[in-house]
Design an enzyme around this catalytic site. Structure first.
Site, mmCIF file in Angstrom:
data_model
loop_
_atom_site.group_PDB
_atom_site.id
_atom_site.type_symbol
_atom_site.label_atom_id
_atom_site.label_comp_id
_atom_site.label_asym_id
_atom_site.label_seq_id
_atom_site.Cartn_x
_atom_site.Cartn_y
_atom_site.Cartn_z
ATOM 1 N N HIS A 61 0.832 -1.205 0.000
ATOM 2 C CA HIS A 61 0.000 0.000 0.000
ATOM 3 C C HIS A 61 0.867 1.255 0.000
ATOM 4 C CE1 HIS A 61 -3.255 -2.516 2.224
ATOM 5 N NE2 HIS A 61 -3.692 -2.284 1.000
ATOM 6 N N CYS A 79 -3.344 0.465 10.089
ATOM 7 C CA CYS A 79 -4.247 -0.569 9.573
ATOM 8 C C CYS A 79 -5.342 -0.956 10.558
ATOM 9 C CB CYS A 79 -3.469 -1.846 9.247
ATOM 10 S SG CYS A 79 -2.317 -1.710 7.883
#
Length: 286
Positions: free
Chosen positions: A174, A275
């Site tokens: 990411h 996250c």
């Protein structure tokens, strides 16, 4: 993804956090970008509880904890299924098909907060919240294995008050695998060639000039900035025992309350600090 305020002045303000308990299936079935050591579930659970304890106990946030779902081994990584900015929540369509049912529980809990909910229903779109960096002024969206151009376009349609720029992500899962916001106007960025190339792209795409905080370790560049009225500038960052040289860089931020948090186990399955929570700033009454 943090729903951090309305514009630069309110950046980092936060009242609520959504988290999700760890399923034991994470140890063997969670997605990972490369083979590696097995997750120690007991240690992962301890690290998660310390993380939640900081949000709830030390920072005074209202923490909404969703139950674990053994059929969804990656469900602890709630950031990927929702992007919240001000009073609007975009429920994403994660790039990994095995993760798409994670959105259902998030939809229910965000609905309970009376947020304006937008659902990503286009089957051509994919978007993981880990690819979305909100700076308080604009969005940067990583185009990665998990997020595509159509997903970025839907995010731009959802948050029309903010510019949205895309950044190619090649060597990481990411965009926020190697960067995050470490304060108002301050981008924390890793030292790898890929991270520095992405930063250069962001600088070229933006009309605004950001300060940068370069850390030796890409994983340590993922940190959580909060502006808590009773605490001031707060930064959750990776622990010195994990990344000692990067921790030394964070220690130079004298205006921040620094809170080191270990993430040794979830890092084995590509997890980082951002996250594990969706941060929300509720300015209106529920």
């Amino acid at each position: 993804m943090a729903g951090l305020g309305g514009g630069p002045a309110a950046f980092g303000r936060c009242t609520h956090a959504v988290v999700r308990a760890l399923p034991e299936s994470l140890c063997r079935q969670a997605l990972r970008s490369a083979p590696g050591p097995e997750v120690d579930f007991a240690r992962a659970e301890r690290e998660y509880q310390l993380y939640v304890g900081v949000l709830r106990g030390k920072l005074g946030l209202q923490v909404l904890e969703l139950p674990a779902d053994e059929s969804l081994p990656d469900c602890v990584f709630v950031e990927d299924v929702a992007v919240v900015c001000e009073e609007t929540a975009l429920l994403t369509r994660p790039g990994a098909p095995s993760r798409r049912k994670e959105v259902e529980a998030m939809k229910r809990v965000l609905g309970s907060l009376n947020l304006n909910i937008v659902e990503m229903v286009d089957e051509n779109a994919t978007l993981d919240g880990g690819d979305v960096l909100f700076t308080g002024r604009e969005f940067f969206v990583g185009l990665s294995r998990r997020t595509n151009q159509r997903g970025a376009e839907i995010l731009a349609d959802t948050f029309k008050d903010y510019a949205v720029s895309t950044v190619p992500v090649h060597d990481s899962l990411h965009l926020k695998s190697f960067c995050s916001m470490a304060g108002p106007n301050l981008i924390a960025i890793g030292s790898s060639e890929a991270a520095q190339k992405a930063l250069k792209t962001m600088q070229q795409m933006s009309d605004h000039r950001y300060d940068k905080l370069t850390v030796p370790d890409d994983a340590a560049a993922n940190c959580i900035y909060l502006n808590i009225p009773s605490k001031g500038h707060v930064l959750l960052h990776r622990a010195p025992e994990e990344y000692p040289e990067s921790a030394k860089v964070f220690e130079k931020l004298k205006d921040h309350m620094l809170i080191p948090i270990a993430n040794t186990e979830l890092e084995k399955v590509d997890g980082s600090l951002t996250c594990c929570s969706v941060l929300i700033n509720k300015t209106s009454e529920l």
